[in-house]
Design an enzyme around this catalytic site. Sequence first.
Site, PDB file in Angstrom:
ATOM      1  N   TYR A  96      33.664  34.541  44.270  1.00 52.58           N
ATOM      2  CA  TYR A  96      32.816  34.522  43.006  1.00 52.58           C
ATOM      3  C   TYR A  96      32.753  32.996  42.672  1.00 52.58           C
ATOM      4  O   TYR A  96      31.538  32.562  42.095  1.00 52.58           O
ATOM      5  CB  TYR A  96      33.552  35.179  41.757  1.00 52.58           C
ATOM      6  CG  TYR A  96      33.143  34.943  40.515  1.00 52.58           C
ATOM      7  CD1 TYR A  96      31.805  35.731  40.181  1.00 52.58           C
ATOM      8  CD2 TYR A  96      33.794  34.193  39.722  1.00 52.58           C
ATOM      9  CE1 TYR A  96      31.298  35.556  38.770  1.00 52.58           C
ATOM     10  CE2 TYR A  96      33.418  34.287  38.358  1.00 52.58           C
ATOM     11  CZ  TYR A  96      32.053  34.580  37.930  1.00 52.58           C
ATOM     12  OH  TYR A  96      31.546  34.633  36.763  1.00 52.58           O
TER      13      TYR A  96
HETATM   14  O1  LIG Z   1      36.161  32.483  32.577  1.00 54.85           O
HETATM   15  C1  LIG Z   1      35.618  32.959  33.728  1.00 54.85           C
HETATM   16  O2  LIG Z   1      34.929  32.092  34.260  1.00 54.85           O
HETATM   17  C2  LIG Z   1      35.447  34.219  34.378  1.00 54.85           C
HETATM   18  O3  LIG Z   1      36.330  34.935  33.105  1.00 54.85           O
HETATM   19  C3  LIG Z   1      36.949  36.287  33.672  1.00 54.85           C
HETATM   20  O4  LIG Z   1      37.506  36.224  34.840  1.00 54.85           O
HETATM   21  P1  LIG Z   1      39.305  36.219  34.317  1.00 54.85           P
HETATM   22  O5  LIG Z   1      39.520  34.992  33.537  1.00 54.85           O
HETATM   23  O6  LIG Z   1      40.136  36.383  35.589  1.00 54.85           O
HETATM   24  O7  LIG Z   1      39.360  37.317  33.424  1.00 54.85           O
HETATM   25  P2  LIG Z   1      40.227  38.779  33.561  1.00 54.85           P
HETATM   26  O8  LIG Z   1      39.778  39.350  34.822  1.00 54.85           O
HETATM   27  O9  LIG Z   1      40.037  39.492  32.403  1.00 54.85           O
HETATM   28  O10 LIG Z   1      41.636  38.247  33.679  1.00 54.85           O
HETATM   29  C4  LIG Z   1      42.308  37.404  32.501  1.00 54.85           C
HETATM   30  C5  LIG Z   1      43.824  37.208  32.885  1.00 54.85           C
HETATM   31  O11 LIG Z   1      44.461  38.319  33.019  1.00 54.85           O
HETATM   32  C6  LIG Z   1      45.079  38.625  34.296  1.00 54.85           C
HETATM   33  N1  LIG Z   1      45.346  39.982  34.788  1.00 54.85           N
HETATM   34  C7  LIG Z   1      44.101  40.537  35.117  1.00 54.85           C
HETATM   35  C8  LIG Z   1      43.972  41.859  35.361  1.00 54.85           C
HETATM   36  C9  LIG Z   1      45.230  42.264  35.465  1.00 54.85           C
HETATM   37  O12 LIG Z   1      45.529  43.592  35.942  1.00 54.85           O
HETATM   38  N2  LIG Z   1      46.537  41.922  35.087  1.00 54.85           N
HETATM   39  C10 LIG Z   1      46.509  40.546  34.751  1.00 54.85           C
HETATM   40  O13 LIG Z   1      47.455  39.896  34.300  1.00 54.85           O
HETATM   41  C11 LIG Z   1      44.169  37.470  35.225  1.00 54.85           C
HETATM   42  O14 LIG Z   1      45.276  37.293  36.192  1.00 54.85           O
HETATM   43  C12 LIG Z   1      43.913  36.504  34.356  1.00 54.85           C
HETATM   44  O15 LIG Z   1      44.827  35.715  34.294  1.00 54.85           O
HETATM   45  C13 LIG Z   1      35.484  37.089  34.090  1.00 54.85           C
HETATM   46  O16 LIG Z   1      36.058  38.194  34.837  1.00 54.85           O
HETATM   47  C14 LIG Z   1      34.618  36.378  34.962  1.00 54.85           C
HETATM   48  O17 LIG Z   1      33.613  36.851  35.299  1.00 54.85           O
HETATM   49  C15 LIG Z   1      34.311  34.954  34.342  1.00 54.85           C
HETATM   50  O18 LIG Z   1      33.459  34.190  35.173  1.00 54.85           O
END
Ligand SMILES: O=C(O)[C@H]1O[C@H](OP(=O)(O)OP(=O)(O)OC[C@H]2O[C@@H](n3ccc(=O)[nH]c3=O)[C@H](O)[C@@H]2O)[C@H](O)[C@@H](O)[C@@H]1O
Length: 440
Positions: free
Chosen positions: A251
């Site tokens: 991504y």
């Molecule tokens: O900032 C960005 O650029 C990105 O932000 C998000 O990605 P992410 O930060 O990974 O968002 P989440 O998927 O909501 O995860 C947030 C946090 O929760 C954690 N998480 C996620 C899912 C889960 O089941 N458990 C968990 O602890 C992840 O590791 C992460 O640290 C978006 O999904 C992306 O499309 C975007 O581009």
Amino acid sequence: MPPLVVAEQQDLLPSTPGKFKTDHHLHLRLHRHHRQLRRCFASTSATFLWALFLIALTASYLSFQGLLSSGNRLLAASWGGIQWEKQVRVSAQPRRPAGLSVLVTGAAGFVGTHVSLALRKRGDGVVGLDNFTPYYDPSLKRSRASLLRVQKVFVVDGDVNDARLLTKLFDVVAFTHVMHLAAQAGVRYAIENPHSYVHSNVAGLVALLEASKSANPQPAFVWASSSSVYGLNDKSPFSESDRTDRPASLYAATKKAGEEITHAYNHIYGLSITGLRFFTVYGPWGRPDMAYFSFTQNILQGKPITIYRGKNRVDLARDFTYIDDIVKGCLASLDTADKSTGSAGKKRGPAQYRIFNLGNTSPVTVPEMVSMLEGHLGVKARRREVQMPGNGDVPFTHANISSARLELGYKPTTDLRTGLKRFVKWYLSYYGYNRGKSVH
Ligand SMILES: O=C(O)[C@H]1O[C@H](OP(=O)(O)OP(=O)(O)OC[C@H]2O[C@@H](n3ccc(=O)[nH]c3=O)[C@H](O)[C@@H]2O)[C@H](O)[C@@H](O)[C@@H]1O
């Protein structure tokens, strides 16, 4: 040529070089030959006519099939026609002096809906484009599109990869700006479906840039990059000038590729480009695949939630950014974007190329985020902590927003607790207290 004719012709040749047969003998043979040739010609022309007839039959059958399938295509296509063009034109029409006329891709997406509504609210013309992919519950996208319809924003059901559709849109409307938010989002899903990222984030981006550079006038182009481009960068906070050549997920790699691709179009065609690195955007009408959203659903349903932890049991953290702040950053980007310098595929001078972080500047750990949700929901989460799988996640993000502050006047004002409260309020009004739809 039939073997008989070949044999006859060979008969006509001197059997012995330099020695000719008698005239009479030759005459008889010639006469016989002409008769046979005529017979042969008659049967050949009949065959030829039959062949012609069959070819004509096949051709008419094929063109009939073609007509049918293009008819089917026309029937299946959700765009085109006088009425459709009128809707596009009306929706693109600004309702304030010097208002913008913006093509918003991914308009039924989370950020796309909010940006479209905000533009419409202040009197700009907006045409949405969305292909309603089922990556997450498309009925949520349809509901967002209904919101837009109520506000008189027309959303075209189509793909940014559809070059004919894009050409048509630019023929119908002289868009002043493109706000490109259509993308395959989600960091971890790239493991399951890598090609969808290339299709949307690379091929789709190029298709839209192609249409934009060929348009006359060329629009200014603002698009969503991602904080994930910082990848393994551990210098904090992240500044636009930091390294972005070590993506941790496909991504991120496609978003980084987008930054390079837009640069090339800026350089070659004079397109004005602004790339926005969004930091974990959240809020009402959000994306069900994101942690805060799926956690809310699971907490309400009494299901466990999985919280990832980094190396040495360190908590992961994100610079969660509230949707309204992001919308302000998007609108400011459109408002401050210089015009593209080219027209109809020809560059006329150097054009603006900008990249901004749009974050909140105050990272919060995932367990803290869960505690805030628990507070708003009045329900304790069943937490299950596991080691962060190596599928693209980064341990933390933190935006330095000095550039955006300086050039866009960007100033986030919503802290995570406040923003989550608004999200929970929306969630409960949309799904009800004890329900929730399946996330994917
Ligand atoms: O900032 C960005 O650029 C990105 O932000 C998000 O990605 P992410 O930060 O990974 O968002 P989440 O998927 O909501 O995860 C947030 C946090 O929760 C954690 N998480 C996620 C899912 C889960 O089941 N458990 C968990 O602890 C992840 O590791 C992460 O640290 C978006 O999904 C992306 O499309 C975007 O581009």
